[in-house]
Design an enzyme around this catalytic site. Sequence first.
Site, short mmCIF file in Angstrom:
data_model
loop_
_atom_site.label_atom_id
_atom_site.label_comp_id
_atom_site.label_asym_id
_atom_site.label_seq_id
_atom_site.Cartn_x
_atom_site.Cartn_y
_atom_site.Cartn_z
N HIS A 64 0.85 -1.19 0.00
CA HIS A 64 0.00 0.00 0.00
C HIS A 64 0.89 1.24 0.00
CE1 HIS A 64 0.87 -0.66 4.26
NE2 HIS A 64 0.38 0.52 4.57
N HIS A 66 1.18 3.89 2.05
CA HIS A 66 1.62 4.60 3.25
C HIS A 66 3.14 4.70 3.25
CE1 HIS A 66 -2.27 4.09 5.84
NE2 HIS A 66 -2.28 5.20 5.13
N ASP A 68 5.60 4.47 5.33
CA ASP A 68 6.52 3.52 5.97
C ASP A 68 6.70 2.24 5.15
OD1 ASP A 68 3.82 2.99 6.65
OD2 ASP A 68 4.40 1.81 8.39
N HIS A 69 5.94 2.12 4.06
CA HIS A 69 6.09 0.97 3.16
C HIS A 69 6.57 1.39 1.77
CE1 HIS A 69 3.81 -2.02 5.69
NE2 HIS A 69 3.49 -0.88 6.28
N HIS A 141 -7.64 -1.82 5.64
CA HIS A 141 -6.74 -0.75 6.04
C HIS A 141 -7.34 0.56 5.53
CE1 HIS A 141 -2.97 0.32 7.85
NE2 HIS A 141 -2.52 0.94 6.78
N ASP A 212 -0.52 -4.16 5.79
CA ASP A 212 -1.19 -3.77 7.03
C ASP A 212 -2.67 -4.14 6.94
OD1 ASP A 212 1.25 -2.72 7.58
OD2 ASP A 212 0.60 -0.63 7.70
N HIS A 270 6.42 -5.90 11.84
CA HIS A 270 5.71 -4.62 11.81
C HIS A 270 5.25 -4.23 13.21
CE1 HIS A 270 2.61 -1.63 10.58
NE2 HIS A 270 3.40 -1.45 9.52
#
Length: 306
Positions: A64, A66, A68-69, A141, A212, A270
């Site tokens: 996805h 976001h 942090d990914h 998510h 996530d 995670h």
Amino acid sequence: MELTFLGTSAGVPTRTRNMTSIILNLQQPTRAEMWLFDCGEGTQHQFLHTPYHPGKLNKIFITHLHGDHLFGLPGLLCSRSMQGNSLPLTLYGPKGLKEFVETALRLSGSWTDYPLTIIEVGPGLVFDEEGYRVTAYPLSHPVECYGYRIEQHDKPGTLDAAQLIADGVPPGPLFHQLKRGQRVTLEDGRVIDGSRYLGPATPGKTLAIFGDTAPCPQALEMARGADVMVHETTLEQAMAEKANSRGHSSSQQTAALAKEAGVGTLIATHFSSRYDAEGCLKMLAECREIFANTLLAEDFMVYKMA
């Protein structure tokens, strides 16, 4: 199939854990391939502490968008080009990935000197080729998010060469066709069915790598029967409600999924930055109360799927 965890933190990095990223090293039937799942900030730096090189990557899967990914992706793509690599690279991810990459490259005056293909996925089959089938599953998510189920094709059984020779089939190129279970016609007109000379096939391995997610029905479908399940464990069980409200899972929710799905091994990853090493061990213990065969991912941990 071998996993190397480059980052195991959620949201922000800690002193010992980088942002989410996982290398999957594959031995293909004809060549080795290396895939990457997610590319959080600092991923290319994490590569420097491993025997691997970003230039050898063939595919990158983003769960996805976001940060942090994802925020390590533009830098990795540019560095790969600056190092003179010409190996084609394919990116897979949700809608918006193409715009993100192209905008980052355009605004920074950057480019790639290698063929770069960006494929935006939806639920269902991503591809089935070269020994592996990859399927994307939608998760729960706040933004569009997928998990990827990687299924290795079954390996053909051992060819009984001795019996073939005894039956008058000469060793040589025909054996390669027979090894694939094909039929071949000999010079004397006989038709030989390769499947009759093959031992039992070896079942391929199945790996489920989650993005996530809060608990959802699709997660069970994705994980069912997997040899290894890599799943987020963002918060401890006492904070399950908070985790779910933000599209995440708690320790025991993850373990319960592994148990219900009948997976072989659960690798928890995670973890919220609120947890130090002791806190992560507490979550591991919570997981093992429900699913004993749980491992705690750490940065640079290597796991080989036997």
